[in-house]
Design an enzyme around this catalytic site. Structure first.
Site, PDB file in Angstrom:
ATOM      1  N   ASP A 209       0.876  -1.166   0.000  1.00 44.49           N
ATOM      2  CA  ASP A 209       0.000   0.000   0.000  1.00 44.49           C
ATOM      3  C   ASP A 209       0.911   1.214   0.000  1.00 44.49           C
ATOM      4  OD1 ASP A 209      -2.540   1.159  -0.072  1.00 44.49           O
ATOM      5  OD2 ASP A 209      -2.487   1.595   2.057  1.00 44.49           O
ATOM      6  N   SER A 210       0.532   2.232  -0.753  1.00 45.09           N
ATOM      7  CA  SER A 210       1.426   3.377  -0.880  1.00 45.09           C
ATOM      8  C   SER A 210       0.635   4.656  -1.043  1.00 45.09           C
ATOM      9  CB  SER A 210       2.361   3.178  -2.075  1.00 45.09           C
ATOM     10  OG  SER A 210       1.625   3.072  -3.278  1.00 45.09           O
TER      11      SER A 210
ATOM     12  N   ARG B 252       8.620   2.437  -3.689  1.00 44.26           N
ATOM     13  CA  ARG B 252       8.281   1.028  -3.917  1.00 44.26           C
ATOM     14  C   ARG B 252       9.561   0.203  -4.051  1.00 44.26           C
ATOM     15  NH1 ARG B 252       3.727   1.864  -5.596  1.00 44.26           N
ATOM     16  NH2 ARG B 252       4.471   3.187  -7.273  1.00 44.26           N
TER      17      ARG B 252
HETATM   18  P1  IMP Z   1      -1.640   2.118  -4.375  1.00 45.06           P
HETATM   19  O1  IMP Z   1      -0.747   1.739  -3.272  1.00 45.06           O
HETATM   20  O2  IMP Z   1      -1.201   1.566  -5.689  1.00 45.06           O
HETATM   21  O3  IMP Z   1      -3.082   1.889  -4.076  1.00 45.06           O
HETATM   22  O4  IMP Z   1      -1.460   3.697  -4.552  1.00 45.06           O
HETATM   23  C1  IMP Z   1      -2.299   4.625  -3.930  1.00 45.06           C
HETATM   24  C2  IMP Z   1      -2.204   5.975  -4.582  1.00 45.06           C
HETATM   25  O5  IMP Z   1      -1.024   6.649  -4.146  1.00 45.06           O
HETATM   26  C3  IMP Z   1      -2.110   5.977  -6.104  1.00 45.06           C
HETATM   27  O6  IMP Z   1      -3.387   5.931  -6.691  1.00 45.06           O
HETATM   28  C4  IMP Z   1      -1.434   7.314  -6.366  1.00 45.06           C
HETATM   29  O7  IMP Z   1      -2.381   8.368  -6.318  1.00 45.06           O
HETATM   30  C5  IMP Z   1      -0.507   7.444  -5.181  1.00 45.06           C
HETATM   31  N1  IMP Z   1       0.837   6.919  -5.505  1.00 45.06           N
HETATM   32  C6  IMP Z   1       1.431   5.816  -4.992  1.00 45.06           C
HETATM   33  N2  IMP Z   1       2.647   5.643  -5.535  1.00 45.06           N
HETATM   34  C7  IMP Z   1       2.820   6.654  -6.413  1.00 45.06           C
HETATM   35  C8  IMP Z   1       3.884   7.016  -7.293  1.00 45.06           C
HETATM   36  O8  IMP Z   1       4.916   6.348  -7.411  1.00 45.06           O
HETATM   37  N3  IMP Z   1       3.688   8.122  -8.039  1.00 45.06           N
HETATM   38  C9  IMP Z   1       2.558   8.879  -7.971  1.00 45.06           C
HETATM   39  N4  IMP Z   1       1.535   8.586  -7.186  1.00 45.06           N
HETATM   40  C10 IMP Z   1       1.665   7.483  -6.390  1.00 45.06           C
END
Ligand code: IMP
Length: 195
Positions: free
Chosen positions: A68-69, A180
């Site tokens: 999750d990020s 990541r």
């Molecule tokens: P998830 O962890 O893939 O669900 O990411 C959640 C949200 O965080 C994404 O939809 C982006 O809006 C933002 N996000 C996460 N990693 C990045 C990145 O490397 N670049 C830009 N936005 C990011």
């Protein structure tokens, strides 16, 4: 060891497969199983990552990895944080999220525009043990979007020490310094030890 990736994001699966080449793990994807979607309703990145990894490990009977990020902005008390994907509300997309962020930051001076991307990866093993690995990249929020590569908040994020946004970098350059990648390096080091 078989490991199921708890994501349907093809780009993430590809990156993790590339990173894990050379170690003794067999990477499976959710496409190989029939598992229900997991609600990301925890209040931390770590909580969401653990919830997904545990659910997918239980559903598949294999070890599972999930992540999750998001983006944490100092001047906004850490927002959008866990709400990064849906910051602009129902039906939010990258453009509306970026617009909302820039509007919220309108009166924030340059020296107070600090932010970081965070990624938490969780590994759930079949014996019930759980490990988490966190990566971050520090930087600052631009005044206007710049560049068209990448996704999410890339056009408004200047990684520290670089004069361009993530969206002006090619994928290889961004990946090499991303939150990541930092978390994945820690996962890889751990898997090397236990396989
Ligand atoms: P998830 O962890 O893939 O669900 O990411 C959640 C949200 O965080 C994404 O939809 C982006 O809006 C933002 N996000 C996460 N990693 C990045 C990145 O490397 N670049 C830009 N936005 C990011």
């Amino acid at each position: 060891m078989d490991i199921v990736l708890a994501t349907r994001n093809a780009k993430k699966i590809e990156e993790i497969r590339r990173m894990m080449s050379g170690i003794r793990v067999n990477i499976l994807s959710l496409a190989d199983f029939d598992c229900p979607d997991v609600q990301e309703d925890a209040d931390t990145f770590e909580g969401n990552a653990i919830k997904k990894a545990v659910a997918i490990s239980k559903c598949t009977g294999h070890a599972a990895v999930s992540d999750d990020s998001g983006l944490e902005v100092d001047a906004l008390g850490g927002l959008p944080g866990i709400y990064s994907a849906r910051y602009a509300g129902d039906g939010a997309d990258d453009a509306s999220n970026v617009r909302k962020l820039l509007a919220a930051m309108q009166n924030v001076p340059n020296e107070s525009r600090g932010a970081r991307f965070v990624c938490c990866i969780a590994l759930a093993l079949t014996d019930g043990s759980i490990y988490t690995f966190e990566g971050e990249v520090k930087g600052s929020i631009a005044l206007n979007p710049e560049g068209s590569s990448g996704f999410g908040y890339d056009p408004v994020f200047y990684p520290a020490g670089h004069g361009i946004t993530f969206a002006r970098m090619d994928a290889g350059q961004k990946d090499s310094m991303s939150h990541r990648r930092a978390a994945l390096e820690k996962l890889k080091a751990h898997l090397k030890k236990i396989t």
